[in-house]
Scaffold this active site. Structure first.
Site, PDB file in Angstrom:
ATOM      1  N   HIS A 188      -3.665   0.637  -4.461  1.00  0.00           N
ATOM      2  CA  HIS A 188      -3.171  -0.486  -5.262  1.00  0.00           C
ATOM      3  C   HIS A 188      -3.634  -0.283  -6.701  1.00  0.00           C
ATOM      4  CE1 HIS A 188      -1.799  -3.336  -2.011  1.00  0.00           C
ATOM      5  NE2 HIS A 188      -2.468  -2.431  -1.309  1.00  0.00           N
ATOM      6  N   ALA A 236       2.786  -2.340   3.961  1.00  0.00           N
ATOM      7  CA  ALA A 236       2.583  -1.316   4.983  1.00  0.00           C
ATOM      8  C   ALA A 236       2.123  -2.019   6.254  1.00  0.00           C
ATOM      9  CB  ALA A 236       1.540  -0.307   4.522  1.00  0.00           C
ATOM     10  N   TYR A 282      -9.302 -10.053   3.009  1.00  0.00           N
ATOM     11  CA  TYR A 282     -10.485  -9.271   3.385  1.00  0.00           C
ATOM     12  C   TYR A 282     -11.286  -8.778   2.180  1.00  0.00           C
ATOM     13  CZ  TYR A 282      -7.444  -5.175   2.588  1.00  0.00           C
ATOM     14  OH  TYR A 282      -6.586  -4.238   2.054  1.00  0.00           O
ATOM     15  N   GLU A 283     -10.708  -8.861   0.982  1.00  0.00           N
ATOM     16  CA  GLU A 283     -11.458  -8.494  -0.219  1.00  0.00           C
ATOM     17  C   GLU A 283     -12.447  -9.588  -0.624  1.00  0.00           C
ATOM     18  OE1 GLU A 283      -9.046  -6.251  -3.342  1.00  0.00           O
ATOM     19  OE2 GLU A 283      -7.466  -7.217  -2.160  1.00  0.00           O
ATOM     20  N   HIS A 305      -6.669   4.054   7.121  1.00  0.00           N
ATOM     21  CA  HIS A 305      -6.059   3.720   5.849  1.00  0.00           C
ATOM     22  C   HIS A 305      -5.457   4.944   5.155  1.00  0.00           C
ATOM     23  CE1 HIS A 305      -5.243   1.256   2.361  1.00  0.00           C
ATOM     24  NE2 HIS A 305      -5.878   2.107   1.581  1.00  0.00           N
ATOM     25  N   HIS A 331      -6.016  -9.356  -1.221  1.00  0.00           N
ATOM     26  CA  HIS A 331      -6.108  -9.579   0.219  1.00  0.00           C
ATOM     27  C   HIS A 331      -7.280 -10.493   0.565  1.00  0.00           C
ATOM     28  CE1 HIS A 331      -4.146  -5.656  -0.379  1.00  0.00           C
ATOM     29  NE2 HIS A 331      -3.477  -5.910   0.728  1.00  0.00           N
ATOM     30  N   ASN A 341       2.149   3.422  10.885  1.00  0.00           N
ATOM     31  CA  ASN A 341       1.465   3.944  12.077  1.00  0.00           C
ATOM     32  C   ASN A 341       1.959   3.183  13.300  1.00  0.00           C
ATOM     33  OD1 ASN A 341      -0.380   1.773  10.721  1.00  0.00           O
ATOM     34  ND2 ASN A 341      -0.956   1.735  12.900  1.00  0.00           N
ATOM     35  N   MET A 378      -1.761  -7.077   6.864  1.00  0.00           N
ATOM     36  CA  MET A 378      -2.828  -7.918   6.315  1.00  0.00           C
ATOM     37  C   MET A 378      -2.401  -8.605   5.024  1.00  0.00           C
ATOM     38  SD  MET A 378      -6.028  -5.299   6.967  1.00  0.00           S
ATOM     39  CE  MET A 378      -6.156  -4.390   8.519  1.00  0.00           C
ATOM     40  N   SER A 379      -1.104  -8.902   4.914  1.00  0.00           N
ATOM     41  CA  SER A 379      -0.617  -9.513   3.676  1.00  0.00           C
ATOM     42  C   SER A 379       0.684 -10.267   3.930  1.00  0.00           C
ATOM     43  CB  SER A 379      -0.383  -8.422   2.608  1.00  0.00           C
ATOM     44  OG  SER A 379       0.681  -7.568   2.990  1.00  0.00           O
ATOM     45  N   SER A 386       0.828  -1.206   0.000  1.00  0.00           N
ATOM     46  CA  SER A 386       0.000   0.000   0.000  1.00  0.00           C
ATOM     47  C   SER A 386       0.866   1.261   0.000  1.00  0.00           C
ATOM     48  CB  SER A 386      -0.905   0.019   1.232  1.00  0.00           C
ATOM     49  OG  SER A 386      -1.820  -1.044   1.202  1.00  0.00           O
TER      50      SER A 386
END
Length: 317
Positions: free
Chosen positions: A89, A141, A113-114, A283, A111, A268, A244-245, A58
Site C-alpha cells: 500500500h 485482495a 488490524y493496524e 502476504h 485496516h 490464494n 480484511m477490508s 493490496s
C-alpha cells in the site's frame, strides 16, 4: 481510539446533559466539520472535481499510476489522515484523469488490524463524499473459499456478510450526523446492480468471462489468516471470498448515499482441509498475485470509469 471514552467530570447525568454534550461521550475525531476541513484542504490544492472514487487493494496500487495530469497527496501531508502501514500500500491520495474521466484514488487503504477503529478506516469515504464523489469503486485482495475459484480470478461482490458488525463493531457507531446519512441505513442493496451489469458487460467484451464470478464477501479483523475450522464455518454460511477490508467502506458509502461497487482479486485458495498445508496463505503471495494481475484489474476499472461517466452524462441529458 484517540480522545475517546466516557467523560467522568460529572457524577450525575440526565438526558439533557448527554444530548447537549454528546461529543464529550464519543470519539469526535472525525466530525462533519473535521471531514469538511480535510475535503476543503484537498479541493484547495487541486482543480479536479471528481465524481468517481477508487480504493486500491493490496498489490493493485499501480492502477493509480495510470492516472494522468495528477495531483498526489501523501497521507502524512493530509490533515487528520492516518498512515497506511501495510506492505503493498503506497499511502497517498491521487487526483487525476483515468480514461479521460476525473477520479479520486486511494493508493492504499487503512485496516482495523493496524490499530485504527473502523470509523477511521472508512473516514476517507466520507471525505470523498464532501469532495463530490457519487460513485465508489473498491478493490481488494481476498482468499477464495468457493471451490470454483482459482488464483487470479476476479469475484464481483454481489453482497457481503458483516461478521465484524455482528460483534457490534461498526464505523457508524456513536451519534449519527444526518448531514452524512440516516441513523439506520438499509443494506439490502449495498452493491449497485447497475454497476455490476456494467462490469459484466466489460468483462464479456474482454473475453474473460471464465475468470470472473459473482459472490459474497466477508471482512474479518485480521491480521492473522483464518483457521480451517473458521473457513469451513464461513463457507457453510455462504461466503465465497474472505478478506480484511471493504465491508466498512461500502457500509459508509451506502450511509452517505454513494453508489458502491467492489471486486475481489482471488490471491490464494483458502485451506478447507487440514492436510492441505500447501494452501496456507501468506502476504507475499497476496502481493505477488496482485502484481501479476494488476494490468487486467486496471483494465476493468479503466473501462468502468468511462462507462459510468458516459451513463451519468446521458442521464443528465
Amino acid at each position: 481510539m484517540e480522545n475517546c471514552g466516557i467523560v467522568t467530570k460529572k457524577n450525575n447525568f440526565n438526558r439533557n446533559d448527554i444530548e447537549n454534550n454528546i461529543n464529550e461521550f464519543y470519539c469526535d475525531d472525525y466530525s462533519y466539520e473535521t471531514i469538511k476541513e480535510i475535503a476543503d484542504f484537498l479541493l484547495e490544492k487541486t482543480q479536479l472535481r471528481p465524481k468517481i472514487g477508487i480504493i486500491c487493494g493490496s498489490g493493485l496500487n499501480s492502477l493509480a499510476d495510470r492516472l494522468e495530469n495528477t495531483d498526489a497527496f501523501p497521507y502524512e501531508e493530509i490533515p487528520y489522515f492516518p498512515i497506511s502501514t501495510v506492505e503493498g500500500h503506497v499511502g497517498r491520495m491521487v487526483f487525476g484523469y483515468l480514461n479521460g474521466v476525473p477520479v479520486m484514488c486511494m493508493q492504499g487503504r487503512f485496516h482495523y488490524y493496524e490499530g485504527y477503529p473502523l470509523a477511521k478506516c472508512s473516514m476517507p469515504v466520507r471525505v470523498m463524499k464532501l469532495v463530490g464523489v457519487t460513485h465508489l469503486l473498491a478493490t481488494n485482495a481476498a482468499g477464495g473459499l468457493n471451490p470454483k475459484f482459482k488464483v487470479g480470478d476476479i469475484m464481483i461482490v454481489r453482497d457481503h456478510i458483516n461478521m465484524m458488525g455482528f460483534a457490534g463493531n461498526s464505523p457508524l457507531q456513536g451519534p449519527n450526523d444526518s448531514r452524512f446519512g440516516p441513523r439506520f441505513p438499509p443494506m439490502a442493496k449495498a452493491y449497485s446492480k447497475d454497476l455490476i451489469k456494467i462490469c459484466k458487460r466489460i468483462i464479456k467484451d474482454m473475453g474473460s468471462e471464465n475468470d470472473v464470478h459473482e459472490g459474497v464477501y466477508t471482512c474479518l479483523g485480521g491480521p492473522n489468516y483464518e483457521t480451517v475450522a473458521e473457513l469451513k464455518m464461513l463457507r457453510t454460511i455462504g461466503v465465497d471470498a474472505v478478506g480484511m477490508s471493504t465491508v466498512h467502506e461500502v457500509l459508509t458509502a451506502k450511509h452517505c448515499d454513494i453508489t458502491a461497487f467492489a471486486f475481489s482479486l482471488i490471491t490464494n485458495k483458502c485451506s478447507l482441509d487440514y492436510d492441505s498445508s500447501d494452501e496456507e496463505a501468506n502476504h507475499e503471495e497476496v502481493v505477488s498475485v496482485g502484481q501479476s494481475r494488476q494490468e487486467f484489474c486496471g483494465d476493468v476499472i479503466y473501462q468502468m470509469v468511462r462507462a459510468i461517466h458516459d451513463e451519468e452524462i446521458a442521464k443528465d441529458n
